[in-house]
Scaffold this active site. Structure first.
Site, PDB file in Angstrom:
ATOM      1  N   HIS A  37       0.818  -1.267  -0.179  1.00 53.76           N
ATOM      2  CA  HIS A  37       0.037  -0.080   0.289  1.00 53.76           C
ATOM      3  C   HIS A  37       0.736   1.191   0.192  1.00 53.76           C
ATOM      4  CE1 HIS A  37      -2.770  -2.784   2.172  1.00 53.76           C
ATOM      5  NE2 HIS A  37      -3.514  -2.508   1.082  1.00 53.76           N
ATOM      6  N   GLY A 149      -2.827  -1.301  -7.242  1.00 57.29           N
ATOM      7  CA  GLY A 149      -1.664  -2.416  -7.397  1.00 57.29           C
ATOM      8  C   GLY A 149      -2.033  -3.224  -8.444  1.00 57.29           C
ATOM      9  N   ARG A 189      -4.258  -9.977   4.129  1.00 63.29           N
ATOM     10  CA  ARG A 189      -4.596 -11.261   4.514  1.00 63.29           C
ATOM     11  C   ARG A 189      -3.655 -12.287   4.760  1.00 63.29           C
ATOM     12  NH1 ARG A 189      -8.954  -9.677   0.924  1.00 63.29           N
ATOM     13  NH2 ARG A 189     -11.012  -9.678   2.051  1.00 63.29           N
TER      14      ARG A 189
END
EC number: 6.3.2.1
Length: 282
Positions: A37, A149, A189
């Site tokens: 990010h 992304g 995740r």
């Protein structure tokens, strides 16, 4: 760096920047930020004067049995990372701010064809939720550029198409996937993985690279290559969702004449769903 929670505050601040002639970049996220990010924020900062990062866990893009309730909310830590990366403004609205009439009564954006298949087939309604909230963010922020992304390759294709089809005046920029030293694509995740699972996870990228090598050597038996890749994932202890060789632009099954190919993969490791991709030119 400032953090705002309401659309009214957001628009007031951005109006001031526009009056100063500043260009605005947007990085939409669901929070729980990692280096992937942050690389998007840095890329946005290179391409615009003001960077707005949105943090919103969007309920519309989660399925009934997915991890909406358990998805980590880490706003304080996220703010620290964003401030260090040169972010200007954090937009962190609540669900009521985005969907004041509830999800059932919300107008939805459906992007045909490119959102079908792959993750679109495995997660019904997911891309409808993504396309809707991203369209809303484009309208709320009205950015000059927006950075997403390439790890979420199909999502990037969906967003490019919606911006083009709806004539939204924003340049959609894709940023390269950021990986761990062992090749695992960084993902919020990944934190769900046990220590044992984390040791297995890099096989996803290794399988992508092996298949790409086979293609580079001239193989065009795509269905056999796809099955070999699924078998390799299964043998390593994963449960393949899909492994598809597609045309990089259309995301449709690749033909022997295609030169720009992308390998798309999704697989479960325990209860965690991992996705990745690799593009090649032949």
């Amino acid at each position: 760096m400032r953090t705002v929670h309401s659309l009214k505050e957001l628009r007031t601040i951005l109006r001031g920047y526009r009056q100063q002639g500043k260009t605005i970049g947007l990085v939409p996220t669901m929070g729980n930020l990692h280096e992937g990010h942050i690389s998007l924020v840095r890329k946005a900062a290179e391409a615009s004067d003001i960077v707005v990062t949105s943090i919103f866990v969007n309920p519309m893009q989660f399925g009934a049995n997915e991890d909406l309730d358990t998805y980590p909310r880490t706003l304080v830590e996220d703010q620290e990372k964003l401030a260090a990366a040169g972010n200007t403004l954090v937009f962190a609205p609540g669900v009521e701010e985005i969907y004041p009439e509830g999800l059932a009564n919300q107008t939805k954006v459906v992007v045909p064809e490119v959102s079908e298949g792959h993750c679109g087939a495995s997660r019904p309604g997911h891309f409808e939720g993504v396309a809707t909230v991203v369209t809303m963010l484009f309208n709320m922020v009205q950015p000059d550029i927006a950075v997403f992304g390439e790890k979420d390759f199909q999502q990037l294709a969906v967003i490019r198409k919606l911006a083009r089809d709806l004539m939204i005046p924003v340049e959609v920029i894709g940023a390269p996937t950021v990986r761990e030293d062992d090749g695992l694509a960084k993902s919020s995740r990944n934190g769900y993985l046990s220590e044992q699972e984390r040791g297995i996870a890099p096989v996803v990228f290794r399988t992508l690279r092996h298949t790409a090598d086979q293609l580079a050597q001239g193989r065009t038996d795509y269905s056999i290559l796809e099955q070999e890749a699924r078998d390799a994932l299964s043998e390593a202890g994963l449960r393949p969702d899909y492994f598809n060789i597609v045309n990089s632009l259309t995301l449709k099954p690749a033909s022997k004449d295609d030169r720009e190919l992308t390998l798309l993969v999704a697989a479960f490791l325990g209860t965690t769903r991992l996705i990745d991709n690799l593009s090649i030119t032949r």
